[in-house]
Design an enzyme around this catalytic site. Structure first.
Site, PDB file in Angstrom:
ATOM      1  N   LYS A   1       0.937  -1.125   0.104  1.00 21.06           N
ATOM      2  CA  LYS A   1      -0.076  -0.134   0.028  1.00 21.06           C
ATOM      3  C   LYS A   1       0.779   1.454  -0.026  1.00 21.06           C
ATOM      4  CE  LYS A   1      -4.053  -1.711   2.205  1.00 21.06           C
ATOM      5  NZ  LYS A   1      -5.118  -1.494   3.613  1.00 21.06           N
TER       6      LYS A   1
ATOM      7  N   ASP B   1     -10.329   2.826   2.497  1.00 22.35           N
ATOM      8  CA  ASP B   1     -10.405   2.473   3.807  1.00 22.35           C
ATOM      9  C   ASP B   1     -11.214   3.249   4.763  1.00 22.35           C
ATOM     10  OD1 ASP B   1      -9.076  -0.107   3.480  1.00 22.35           O
ATOM     11  OD2 ASP B   1      -7.113   0.897   4.088  1.00 22.35           O
TER      12      ASP B   1
END
Ligand code: ATR
Length: 281
Positions: free
Chosen positions: A69, A105
């Site tokens: 990420k 997220d």
């Protein structure tokens, strides 16, 4: 090209346990979209080349998970504001020949509570956040965006909490884990972002006995669905929301980018993933 089947990926290392192919596969089938969503295991050294060749390989984009990420954040040419603040990218797509990235997220966290605890963000805004890793950063970003003005961050390693709090400014304060009980006594929301409570991990040393009667308790851990923290909150009569919905909701912006349809998080999808968790703990 418009009618060609579109491809998307989820890439991580390891990737075998990812539930994303089941989620996107469900939506592709439900909406009758001719496309694919494939899990690819990419070692860290191969991640840059993989991303660079993805468009030529026919991919419209994909999801990026652990441990890529942060590398994805560095490699994409444009970030959305959430990725900019969180410093990590979990969703990429190609637009006008350029690689773009988002972090969904924080969106997934808030959308899950919007669906299962509507109004969760409309009352006074104090929250207790357990943990100071990458997941915590996304949660704090979401809470700030929803107007929480008193975010109490507790972590085993206080320095990590202090560092994280400092990046968000005065609305976020850092505390040792031992302070959690007292800090919980007047918050609207308690969030666990640590891995504690997951099968095989220890339990979180936080008690919800002294939390206000109307506090909402949520956990990012979703295996088991009802973590020890959520079970204790339920026994105490508090409203709880499990973490599975965050996983489902964080997937929706990517699907819309790659396949052109905003998908819904339905009860049927949820039941399907719950069954999968039950069979593969
Ligand atoms: P993620 O990116 O998923 O948030 P992470 O960066 O590894 O993962 O962070 C894990 C979080 O769980 C941290 O807050 C960690 O606390 P430390 O910063 O003190 O390591 C917390 N955590 C993990 N194991 C723990 C344990 N046994 N007791 C207390 N906290 C724990």
């Amino acid at each position: 090209m418009a009618d060609a089947a579109r491809r998307a990926f989820v890439c991580g290392h390891p990737i075998a346990h990812s539930r994303s192919p089941k989620i996107h596969g469900y939506w592709l089938k439900s909406y009758g979209i001719a496309g694919s969503y494939e899990a690819v295991d990419i070692a860290p050294d191969d991640f840059g080349p993989f991303l660079a060749g993805a468009a030529a390989g026919g991919f419209a984009g994909g999801n990026v998970t652990i441990p890529h990420k942060e590398a994805a954040f560095r490699l994409v040419e444009h970030h959305d504001p959430a990725a900019e603040e969180i410093g990590a990218v979990n969703t990429v797509w190609f637009a006008e020949g350029r690689l773009r990235g988002a972090n969904t997220d924080a969106y997934g966290f808030a959308a899950n509570l919007d669906q299962l605890a509507p109004g969760w963000d409309t009352r006074a805004k104090a929250a207790l956040v357990l943990g100071a890793g990458g997941a915590s950063r996304a949660v704090i970003y979401a809470l700030k965006a929803r107007g929480f003005g008193d975010i109490r961050l507790v972590n085993r390693t206080i320095e990590r909490a202090q560092e994280l709090a400092a990046t968000f400014g005065p609305k976020v304060s850092a505390h040792p884990l031992a302070a959690a009980k007292e800090l919980a006594s007047d918050v609207n929301l308690i969030v666990n972002t640590t891995s504690l409570g997951m099968h095989g991990q220890g339990d979180l040393p936080v008690d919800v006995e002294h939390a206000p009667d109307d506090a909402l308790v949520t956990d990012l851990v979703y295996v088991p669905l009802e973590t020890p923290l959520l079970a204790a909150a339920r026994r105490r009569g508090l409203k709880t929301v499990d973490g599975l919905g965050m996983l489902l909701h964080q997937a929706t912006p990517g699907f819309e980018r790659w396949f052109g349809k905003k998908p819904e998080v339905t009860d049927e999808l949820r039941s399907m993933i719950v069954a999968d968790i039950g069979g593969n703990k």
